[in-house]
Scaffold this motif. Structure first.
Motif, mmCIF file in Angstrom:
data_model
loop_
_atom_site.group_PDB
_atom_site.id
_atom_site.type_symbol
_atom_site.label_atom_id
_atom_site.label_comp_id
_atom_site.label_asym_id
_atom_site.label_seq_id
_atom_site.Cartn_x
_atom_site.Cartn_y
_atom_site.Cartn_z
ATOM 1 N N LYS A 41 0.830 -1.205 0.000
ATOM 2 C CA LYS A 41 0.000 0.000 0.000
ATOM 3 C C LYS A 41 0.866 1.257 0.000
ATOM 4 O O LYS A 41 1.807 1.385 0.780
ATOM 5 C CB LYS A 41 -0.919 0.000 1.227
ATOM 6 N N ASP A 60 0.720 -3.961 4.551
ATOM 7 C CA ASP A 60 -0.553 -3.731 3.874
ATOM 8 C C ASP A 60 -0.393 -3.808 2.359
ATOM 9 O O ASP A 60 0.647 -3.410 1.810
ATOM 10 C CB ASP A 60 -1.123 -2.359 4.244
ATOM 11 N N GLU A 109 -2.496 -3.208 -1.555
ATOM 12 C CA GLU A 109 -3.632 -2.598 -2.239
ATOM 13 C C GLU A 109 -3.701 -3.078 -3.685
ATOM 14 O O GLU A 109 -2.709 -3.549 -4.246
ATOM 15 C CB GLU A 109 -3.553 -1.078 -2.180
ATOM 16 N N ASP A 110 -4.879 -2.928 -4.273
ATOM 17 C CA ASP A 110 -5.131 -3.329 -5.644
ATOM 18 C C ASP A 110 -4.339 -2.440 -6.597
ATOM 19 O O ASP A 110 -4.432 -1.217 -6.531
ATOM 20 C CB ASP A 110 -6.628 -3.222 -5.932
ATOM 21 N N LYS A 132 -5.845 0.511 -8.672
ATOM 22 C CA LYS A 132 -6.179 1.787 -8.044
ATOM 23 C C LYS A 132 -4.973 2.723 -7.941
ATOM 24 O O LYS A 132 -5.094 3.837 -7.452
ATOM 25 C CB LYS A 132 -6.738 1.542 -6.640
#
Length: 200
Positions: free
Chosen positions: A106, A170, A172-173, A176
């Protein structure tokens, strides 16, 4: 660096051996990432071949060894602490299909290894602390050495994405994330990272 021959990998086994402790028979994971070296009772190494490496493979071995010795390695648990403190930028030097297949750390900056030299100076300050990662740590080591040549003063090899995820970082996609984001002068802030779940 997606595919590296067994002879080249065997040539850098000594690097991995210097950075890990061997608890017993079986696979050991190098500090460079998730490349495993099987040690057996046979007198012949598991990755040995009958023909010696050619000149090109020897040069690749030298490049990998030089980069791994030059760029400090940070273990996954320590990388997660740096991430939580918000005092560094994570840079993913894998290729786009890898990002979209697994996601990214992330807030990481996605910069493919193949275009690193042409883009990273426009996106990061030279004095910013940077943690590079890839799928096994080899591209991260090479990228780190290149960034040091470009004038970046604080570069670390974070090893493999998988190891960072296992340590609780973490994710994230990738869909995005903007690949053109500029992190220069971005305010530093602490992050709250997830805690790995305890085994049942």
């Amino acid at each position: 660096m997606q595919r590296i021959s067994g002879r080249v990998l065997q040539g850098v086994a000594g690097i991995a051996a210097r950075r890990v402790s061997l608890a017993g028979p079986g696979p050991l994971t190098s500090a460079l990432g998730r490349v495993t070296w099987r040690h057996t009772t046979s007198s012949k190494p598991a990755h040995s071949v009958d023909t010696p490496p050619n000149e090109c493979e020897l040069k690749v071995q030298e490049l990998l060894q030089s980069a791994s010795e030059r760029v400090p390695f940070v273990f996954p648990e320590d990388a997660v602490k740096l991430y939580q403190e918000g005092e560094c930028v994570f840079v993913d030097v894998r290729e786009p299909p890898e990002w979209f297949g697994t996601g990214l750390v992330k807030e990481a900056l996605p910069v493919p290894r193949g275009v690193l030299e042409f883009t990273v100076a426009d996106q990061l300050d030279l004095d910013r602390r940077i943690v590079l990662y890839c799928s096994n740590g080899y591209r991260a080591a090479l990228a780190g050495s290149t960034m040091m040549d470009l004038g970046f003063s604080s570069v670390l090899n974070g090893g493999s994405f998988e190891a960072l995820v296992d340590a609780g970082i973490d994710v994230e996609d990738a869909a995005k994330v903007s690949r053109s984001q500029n992190l220069k002068e971005q305010p530093r802030r602490k992050r709250t990272s997830r805690t790995p779940s305890a085994p049942p």
